[in-house]
Design an enzyme around this catalytic site. Structure first.
Site, PDB file in Angstrom:
ATOM      1  N   ALA A 785      -4.021  -0.474  -2.860  1.00 26.59           N
ATOM      2  CA  ALA A 785      -4.105   0.909  -2.255  1.00 26.59           C
ATOM      3  C   ALA A 785      -4.566   1.484  -3.779  1.00 26.59           C
ATOM      4  O   ALA A 785      -3.866   1.633  -4.953  1.00 26.59           O
ATOM      5  CB  ALA A 785      -2.920   1.309  -2.027  1.00 26.59           C
ATOM      6  N   PRO A 786      -5.647   2.145  -3.671  1.00 23.65           N
ATOM      7  CA  PRO A 786      -6.105   2.945  -4.966  1.00 23.65           C
ATOM      8  C   PRO A 786      -5.850   4.510  -4.899  1.00 23.65           C
ATOM      9  O   PRO A 786      -5.697   5.103  -3.975  1.00 23.65           O
ATOM     10  CB  PRO A 786      -7.873   2.794  -4.741  1.00 23.65           C
ATOM     11  N   PHE A 804      -5.825   9.495  -2.399  1.00 25.60           N
ATOM     12  CA  PHE A 804      -4.840   8.181  -2.110  1.00 25.60           C
ATOM     13  C   PHE A 804      -5.382   7.591  -0.805  1.00 25.60           C
ATOM     14  O   PHE A 804      -5.521   8.258   0.246  1.00 25.60           O
ATOM     15  CB  PHE A 804      -3.486   8.624  -2.356  1.00 25.60           C
ATOM     16  N   HIS A 805      -5.385   6.115  -0.831  1.00 29.74           N
ATOM     17  CA  HIS A 805      -5.706   5.538   0.365  1.00 29.74           C
ATOM     18  C   HIS A 805      -4.536   4.450   0.385  1.00 29.74           C
ATOM     19  O   HIS A 805      -4.287   3.522  -0.468  1.00 29.74           O
ATOM     20  CB  HIS A 805      -6.918   4.724   0.070  1.00 29.74           C
ATOM     21  N   SER A 806      -3.678   4.640   1.471  1.00 32.71           N
ATOM     22  CA  SER A 806      -2.513   3.745   1.656  1.00 32.71           C
ATOM     23  C   SER A 806      -2.887   2.526   2.023  1.00 32.71           C
ATOM     24  O   SER A 806      -3.914   2.206   2.508  1.00 32.71           O
ATOM     25  CB  SER A 806      -1.444   4.338   2.554  1.00 32.71           C
TER      26      SER A 806
END
Length: 949
Positions: A785-786, A804-806
């Site tokens: 996740a970035p 944010f990407h979960s």
């Protein structure tokens, strides 16, 4: 009265050196009179720039001095107009001085001199205030032409040691000054360092001194002339040796010394350009296939079956069929023409059919390249030209992507509507194939001296596969290695523009070095240095990592002639076939390390980009070993024929033109950093989040143009992109942030980089990015996740933005750990904060209550919006005024969510919704997207924006 002579009347005579002195005097007078007048009348105004004024900046730049104000601009223009007379005379006398029988170089240099004079007039009389674009075009053209003018004058200098000495000094000072000039310009433009522009200005004025000084040296040569024009020493009749002549005599038998000085023939440089363009088309086909293949697993969310298309790369195996090999080696034109179907694929709308056309094109192109190399292995001159064309073709592909902001204009995902040049590309390809194949057919590879050791075909094939993979994965775009070492703001390393030009330069220098010094390029010492470079770019960031990348780029192009020469000693189906199979293995390997959650066996190589690099370099080492065996029996210091020397020069001219083009592109694309928010007077920030699906739309077209239109029409100041990292072979080594940020006038941050094994996140902002940090959130099971945590300067107030990407739905423990990490990160920030995110949770349930909690301090932009699962906008310590959801049309599979915030007003304790009529005009969302909207984009879910008091 002047004397009368038998052979003509000398009406007036004067020494030719006065032409040089007149040019020098009036040129310096133009610049320095403007400087003196400007400093006297408008000192504070001309030292002022977009960031600072006096006392931080206390010396004006050249452009501010000569172009902005009256009367200094008039002083400059009057004197520079007077300079034009001596300037044209200087160019004419230089041609008379250097013209020799059977040599076109003096004519070319004279043409460049005239061109520089006209472009000087262009940027002089069209100032940046009058027309910024044309001023830059003239200025860039002038600077680019300075290189061939300088080198041409050095090559043609009469054998006058004093003049040559001063020319070398002035040229070295001029080009050496460019390094600190660019450095301080970046310090000013990117880092906004006080006083940096003053230092830049000193180096800029130094360029004027050295440029004019270089031409002033002609006074030492022109004293051989008397005007009206009579040559008193015979230098204009080719009787006096030039520096180039002396060098050719002294360097006879040495590789570089034998390259230039031959007659110049336009037909042969056209041949070199044709070979290069065929190489460019080949690399465009090869790099374009991966993008098309990627479309199918992307939309199927897993393996689709279309991935088998990459077996098209291993088509050299088909040359094991004797009849096919004979056909391909004796008629390469047939397969080259068949490969052009890939350039016509843009006419096919159906994605699957377009893919099939490109597969066929890649199969034919790989067969054509392999067969051509094999067929001409016994003819050293033509074989070398094929290697040159192949290598420079890769460089041309990289330059084209540099110019078109990482999209190749002839790719099958491009068309006229999104910036493609497909039709022109096809037309030029037809001409190039006709031109390159007009010569008599080769022997088909039947004749080749087989004496001596050949090495191992398997090892040679592995070397070729590793080399091709490294070139494709790292060098097919000039920004790929820069994205590997990028770690966010403040800028501490290279940026894609302008430093992508350094990657291109290293590639070109490496190719030339490998062809001139194959013994060194193929040595174990060179390989060891390349290993160090590979380690640096893999494990280090900023400039250290990039310097390693430049070393590796230089080596890969330098080693390519050695490895290819070794490979053609064997059957093409064995070496090129094995190489292509290993190349496909490496492609899968480097995709598996990031796609481990979606592919069989993925967890075994999870996050091991270093393993990919080690495997690649070991394979290249195997090729070096095989080449060392085969080269051990090759004749040493084999003399280069005059035809070979002349041919090399033409390919180097083509390469030099591409290098100059890359420099011009770097200048034209240099970020201006003067971006303005849409509603500056109202201090409104419009922030958005969008999952962009890697910049490919539903119909497999590059979507940047369409994305730009909707983002600009929504008047978004800050936007987060998710699923945005394309810097891999399978995604075309693209960077959509460059394209969109430059076109929309925004700062851009992307990360973590492609070597950190995520699908990517990016931030685009109209506001300066003061600081940014890249995070890899805990992901023990699923995909990484970035997150980007950036601090922006919004109207003088520091505001944090997190993109944010979960992790995916299948890994709840990953998402729980990520939720805690990110909530702690946001809670620790003392500043106002906006989260632009992909959370994979339902409103008011589960992890949502950790994101929106006392721990994080965050609030949901609209807690009543129950119809969400992925995209969320959260905030704290800001005044929320609006929220909207905008349909995606066919650009991607996810909508755009946008929120409006006001900077400088306190967050109210009790907010209430209000109708749009009560909202000030500057705080409203655009009317364009109401009702049916525009181009399929409209306000949906609740059909209109929401506003709060």
């Amino acid at each position: 009265m002047a004397p009368r002579l038998k052979d003509g009347d000398a009406v007036v005579t004067f020494n030719g050196k006065w032409i040089s002195w007149a040019h020098t005097f009036f040129a310096y007078a133009a610049f320095f009179s403007a400087l003196i007048v400007g400093m006297a009348l408008h000192f504070r105004k001309i030292v002022q720039n977009e960031h600072y004024g006096y006392p931080d900046e206390w010396f004006p730049s050249v452009s501010a001095t000569i172009g902005d104000r009256y009367p200094e601009r008039s002083f400059f223009q009057v004197f520079i107009a007077i300079t034009s007379g001596p300037r044209f005379a200087l160019v004419f006398l230089w041609y008379i001085l250097t013209a020799r029988p059977n040599s076109s170089l003096p004519k070319i240099v004279a043409g460049v001199g005239v061109f520089r004079t006209f472009t000087c007039g262009g940027w002089t009389y069209v100032t940046s205030t009058d027309d910024h674009d044309w001023h830059d075009i003239f200025m860039i053209s002038y600077l680019v032409a300075t290189l061939p003018w300088t080198l041409g004058c050095l090559a043609l200098s009469p054998n006058n040691r004093r003049a040559v000495k001063y020319r070398k000094i002035m040229a070295s000072l001029f080009f050496g000054t460019l390094v600190p000039l660019i450095y301080y310009f970046i310090q000013h433009k990117v880092h906004k360092v006080p006083g940096a522009y003053t230092k830049y200005a000193f180096f800029e004025w130094s360029l004027i001194l050295f440029d004019v000084g270089f031409d002033a040296v002609t006074a030492l040569d022109f004293d051989a002339f008397e005007l009206v024009v009579r040559d008193v020493k015979g230098v204009s009749r080719g009787q006096l040796k030039t520096t180039a002549d002396s060098v050719l005599e002294k360097e006879k038998g040495k590789p570089v010394g034998n390259t230039f000085g031959q007659g110049f023939f336009w037909t042969e440089i056209i041949d070199a350009a044709a070979d290069t363009y065929i190489g460019f088309v080949h690399w465009s086909q090869v790099t374009g296939l991966g993008v098309l293949v990627w479309y199918f697993p992307l939309w199927h969310m897993g393996i689709s079956g279309y991935e088998l298309a990459i077996v098209g790369y291993c088509s050299p195996l088909l040359l094991a069929i004797p009849s096919l090999r004979a056909l391909a080696t004796k008629n390469p034109r047939l397969f080259q023409f068949l490969s052009l179907t890939g350039l016509l694929a843009f006419n096919v709308q159906n994605p699957a059919n377009r893919l099939f056309m490109v597969i066929f094109a890649v199969v034919c192109s790989c067969i054509a390249v392999t067969a051509t190399m094999f067929a001409e292995r016994g003819q050293s001159i033509r074989f070398e030209s094929r290697i040159f064309g192949w290598g420079i073709g890769l460089i041309m592909s990289s330059v084209a992507k540099f110019a078109f902001k990482t999209n190749n204009p002839i790719w099958p995902i491009m068309h006229a509507g999104n910036g493609g040049w497909n039709k022109l590309g096809f037309f030029l390809a037809v001409l190039a194939i006709l031109r390159a194949n007009r010569r008599a057919p080769t022997s088909g590879g039947d004749y080749f001296p087989t004496s001596g050791k050949k090495g191992s075909s398997v090892l040679a094939g592995l070397g070729l596969g590793g080399l091709t993979f490294a070139m494709h994965s790292l060098l097919s775009d000039s920004s790929t290695m820069i994205s590997w070492v990028w770690e966010g703001y403040p800028v501490r390393g290279p940026i894609s523009v302008p430093h992508g030009a350094l990657t291109i330069f290293a590639m070109g220098a490496g190719l030339v070095y490998g062809l001139y010094y194959p013994g060194i390029a193929g040595s174990w010492t060179a390989y060891a240095i390349a290993l160090v470079g590979a380690a640096l770019v893999t494990y280090f960031s900023h400039w250290t990592g990039f310097y390693g990348g430049l070393v590796l780029a230089f080596y890969l192009l330098a080693a390519s002639p050695v490895l290819i020469s070794s490979a053609v000693r064997h059957s093409p189906a064995s070496t090129f076939g094995i190489g292509s199979l290993f190349y496909i293995f490496l492609i899968l390997f480097h995709v598996w390390v990031v796609a481990y959650a979606f592919v069989p066996g993925g967890p075994l190589v999870r996050e091991h980009n270093d393993w990919v690099m080690i495997t690649t370099m070991l394979a290249i080492g195997a090729g070096v070993f095989s080449a060392a065996v085969s080269n051990s029996s090759a004749p040493k210091n084999k003399p280069i024929s005059p035809n070979g020397r002349r041919q090399r020069s033409y390919y180097i001219y083509v390469l030099a033109a591409l290098q100059l083009l890359s420099i011009a592109v770097a200048y034209l694309r240099f970020p201006t950093n003067d971006y303005v928010p849409y509603h500056r007077d109202d201090k409104v920030v419009t922030a958005g989040i969008w999952t962009v699906h890697f910049g490919l739309d539903n119909d497999m077209w590059s979507s940047e143009k369409r994305m730009q239109s909707v983002i600009e029409e929504l008047e978004v100041d800050v936007i987060g992109f998710l699923e945005s990292d394309n810097q891999r072979i399978i995604m075309g080594n693209r960077d959509i942030t460059q394209n969109l940020a430059e076109n929309m006038g925004m700062y851009a941050d992307f990360g973590p980089g492609p070597n950190k094994h995520t699908w990517g996140s990016a931030l685009l902002s109209k506001f300066p990015i003061v600081n940014s940090t890249h995070h890899l959130l805990p992901s023990p099971v699923g995909e990484l996740a970035p997150a980007i945590h950036a601090t922006l300067d919004m109207y003088g107030e520091l505001v944090d933005v997190v993109v944010f990407h979960s992790g995916q739905e299948e890994d709840p423990e990953d998402r729980r750990l990520q939720t805690e990490y990110l909530s702690n990160l946001m809670g620790e920030s003392p500043r106002p904060l906006i989260l632009l995110s992909y959370l994979v949770t339902k409103p008011l349930e589960g992890n949502y209550n950790t994101y929106v909690s006392e721990l994080s301090g965050m609030k949901d932009i609209d807690p009543t919006d129950w119809d969400r699962w992925c995209e969320y906008i959260l905030y704290k310590k800001l005044k929320r005024t609006g929220y909207a959801r905008v349909s995606r049309d066919s650009i991607t599979d996810t909508e755009i969510q946008v929120g409006k915030f006001v900077i400088g007003e306190p967050e109210p304790e009790n907010e209430m919704m209000i109708p749009e009529e009560m909202v000030p005009q500057g705080r409203r969302f655009p009317e364009l997207f109401r009702g049916q909207g525009v181009r399929g984009h409209r306000y949906h879910v609740f059909n209109e924006p929401k506003y709060w008091q």
